[in-house]
Design an enzyme around this catalytic site. Structure first.
Site, PDB file in Angstrom:
ATOM      1  N   GLU A 153       1.254  -1.799   5.601  1.00 36.49           N
ATOM      2  CA  GLU A 153       1.153  -3.231   5.319  1.00 36.49           C
ATOM      3  C   GLU A 153       0.283  -3.383   4.076  1.00 36.49           C
ATOM      4  O   GLU A 153      -0.662  -2.621   3.891  1.00 36.49           O
ATOM      5  CB  GLU A 153       0.505  -3.977   6.493  1.00 36.49           C
ATOM      6  CG  GLU A 153       0.123  -5.415   6.149  1.00 36.49           C
ATOM      7  CD  GLU A 153      -0.470  -6.197   7.332  1.00 36.49           C
ATOM      8  OE1 GLU A 153       0.272  -6.468   8.282  1.00 36.49           O
ATOM      9  OE2 GLU A 153      -1.673  -6.516   7.288  1.00 36.49           O
ATOM     10  N   ASP A 181      -7.353  -1.090   9.914  1.00 35.01           N
ATOM     11  CA  ASP A 181      -7.400  -2.448   9.382  1.00 35.01           C
ATOM     12  C   ASP A 181      -8.209  -2.508   8.090  1.00 35.01           C
ATOM     13  O   ASP A 181      -9.383  -2.145   8.065  1.00 35.01           O
ATOM     14  CB  ASP A 181      -8.019  -3.349  10.452  1.00 35.01           C
ATOM     15  CG  ASP A 181      -7.939  -4.808  10.120  1.00 35.01           C
ATOM     16  OD1 ASP A 181      -7.210  -5.164   9.180  1.00 35.01           O
ATOM     17  OD2 ASP A 181      -8.600  -5.604  10.812  1.00 35.01           O
TER      18      ASP A 181
END
EC number: 5.1.2.7
Length: 420
Positions: free
Chosen positions: A179, A82
Site C-alpha cells: 500500500e 504500518d
C-alpha cells in the site's frame, strides 16, 4: 501486475495497541460474514506504537494467528507493517505480509528535472483534455501542470520504489500486499493528480493493491469527520473513477482500491464510502486503530471496581501529561482544554458517567470529544502501567471484548460494508 497474495475486496485495518483484542476484533468480521459480506481483518500497528509500548511485530502476529485458530477463521487475514520506511522496515519483514509504504517525508521534495521531463514525455495522455469515465467534466491540463504534479510527487513515488525493491528482495514477489500512503500532505489530490501519481507508481512497477490519498476535511483521531460531506463524497467517487481508469490505462492490479486512513469513527462519511464503493463496484480498505484501545477503557470502566479505577488512573495521568501526549498528534487532534474535566471530577464518576463521556455516541449529551481525544493519544500511560494494565484487561475480558466487538461491527462494519 498482481500475481500472488491478493487483498480481498473489503478489508478493515484493526489496530490493537496491547495485542489483547485480536479475538474480539475478528469476532466482528465473523459477524459480518454471517450477515453476508466478507470483510477481512488487517492487523496494523506502527513502529512508533511498538516503540512506545515496547512490543514487537511478532507479538501482533502471534495474537492474530491465535485468534484465527480459536475462531476457525478460514478467510484471508493480514498483518500490516504500518507506515514503514527503509529505516524502520527490518523488524516487520518476517511477521508481516502487508506493508504501508510511508513516503510522507518525500512529498514536495523536488524530483530530478530530467526525470520529471522524461515522465511527461512518457505520458502524453496526461496532457490536454483528460477524460476519466465516471467524472462528469474532463480535466484540462498542460505540460506545466503535469510537470508541477510530477515534481511534487515523483521523488516520493521513487522512494516507495526503493522500499518496494527492498521488500521484494526479502519477501519475494507476490508474497505481500503493498500500500502507498499519500495522505500526509497539506492539500487533497484532485482526481487528475491521483491519476498522475498512479502513472508514476506503474512506471516504478509497484503492484500496489491499495492507495491512501489525502481527502478534504479533518480526520482527527477517534472522532467524527470534520468537513464538507458533499465535497468528500464528490472527491471519493472521483478518486474511485481515477483508480478504475488507471487500472485499465497502466496495468495496475485489478483489485487496487482506496484506503481511508484514520478511518475509525468517521460516521458522517460512512454512507458516502458505502454508496461510492457500490456505485463503482469497488473495494475499500478502512483503516482503524485507536478506537479499539478506547473500547478497552470503556470495557474496564463499564466493569466497575478495579477496572473503573484503572480507567480513572489512565485519565488522571493523561491529563497531567497532556502536552507531551498530544505533541506528536498535533495535526490530527483538536482538544478544547476548557472541555476537559479535572481528574478530581472524573475520580468521582460512576461507570456510566465515564463510559457516557468516552463512548462515541453523539446522541448522548454527556459525550465529550475532547475527553475522548485525550484518552485516544493517552495509550502511552497504559503502556507505562505494564502488567497492571494488562492484568486488568484479562480480569475484565468479557466486558472489554464485548465493547470491542460491538464497536467494530455496529459502528464501523455495518455502515461501511453493509450499508446499514
Amino acid at each position: 501486475m498482481s500475481d500472488g497474495l491478493q487483498l480481498p475486496k473489503f478489508s478493515i485495518g484493526v489496530g490493537d495497541r496491547f495485542a489483547h483484542q485480536a479475538k474480539a476484533q475478528l469476532a466482528a468480521c465473523v459477524m459480518a460474514l454471517k450477515a453476508g459480506v466478507e470483510v477481512v481483518p488487517v492487523w496494523n500497528k506502527s513502529n512508533r506504537e511498538h516503540m512506545i509500548i515496547g512490543s514487537e511485530p511478532k507479538n501482533t502476529r502471534i495474537a492474530a494467528d491465535e485468534a484465527v485458530k480459536e475462531l476457525g477463521w478460514t478467510k484471508p487475514y493480514f498483518l500490516d507493517a504500518d507506515h514503514i520506511n527503509l529505516k524502520t522496515v527490518e523488524r516487520f519483514m518476517e511477521p508481516c505480509d502487508f506493508f504501508t509504504l510511508d513516503v510522507a517525508d518525500m512529498i514536495g521534495k523536488p524530483a530530478d528535472p530530467e526525470e520529471v521531463l522524461a515522465f511527461v514525455h512518457r505520458h502524453p495522455e496526461l496532457v490536454g483534455e483528460v477524460s476519466i469515465p465516471g467524472v462528469e467534466t474532463p480535466f484540462q491540463t498542460d505540460i506545466e501542470f503535469v510537470k508541477g504534479v510530477a515534481n511534487k510527487f515523483l521523488a516520493a513515488v521513487q522512494d516507495a520504489g526503493k522500499i518496494y525493491a527492498h521488500l521484494l528482495e526479502f519477501k519475494g514477489a507476490g508474497r505481500f500486499v503493498p500500500e502507498i500512503s499519500m495522505d500526509e500532505t497539506d492539500y487533497p489530490q484532485t482526481p487528475v493528480e491521483l491519476l498522475i501519481i498512479l502513472a508514476a507508481i506503474a512506471d516504478e512497477k509497484i503492484p500496489i493493491q491499495t492507495i491512501a490519498p489525502k481527502f478534504t476535511g479533518r480526520f482527527n483521531k477517534g472522532v467524527d469527520y470534520v468537513g464538507d460531506v458533499a465535497q468528500f463524497t464528490k472527491e471519493f467517487e472521483e478518486d474511485l473513477a481515477a483508480i478504475a481508469f488507471a487500472i485499465k490505462q497502466y496495468g495496475l492490479p485489478a483489485n487496487l482500491k482506496l484506503s481511508v486512513h484514520s478511518g475509525s469513527d468517521k460516521f458522517s462519511i460512512y454512507k458516502a464510502i458505502h454508496d461510492g464503493a457500490k456505485k463503482f463496484g469497488a473495494g475499500v480498505h478502512l483503516k482503524t486503530a485507536g478506537t479499539t484501545w478506547l473500547e478497552e477503557l470503556i470495557g474496564l470502566a463499564e466493569a466497575g471496581g478495579s477496572g473503573l479505577e484503572i480507567a480513572k488512573e489512565v485519565y488522571a495521568e493523561a491529563f497531567a501529561h497532556a502536552d507531551e501526549l498530544c505533541a506528536p498528534y498535533a495535526t490530527v487532534i483538536n482538544i478544547d482544554p476548557a472541555a476537559l474535566p479535572t481528574p478530581e471530577t472524573v475520580n468521582g464518576w460512576t461507570s456510566e458517567q465515564y463510559t457516557s463521556a468516552l463512548r462515541h455516541d453523539q446522541s448522548n449529551p454527556a459525550y465529550n470529544q475532547s475527553f475522548r481525544q485525550l484518552l485516544h493519544v493517552g495509550f502511552k500511560v497504559a503502556a507505562k502501567m505494564g502488567d497492571k494494565y494488562l492484568s486488568a484487561l484479562e480480569a475484565n475480558e468479557e466486558s472489554v471484548a464485548r465493547n470491542v466487538t460491538t464497536n467494530l461491527f455496529e459502528r464501523h462494519i455495518k455502515p461501511v460494508f453493509l450499508g446499514l
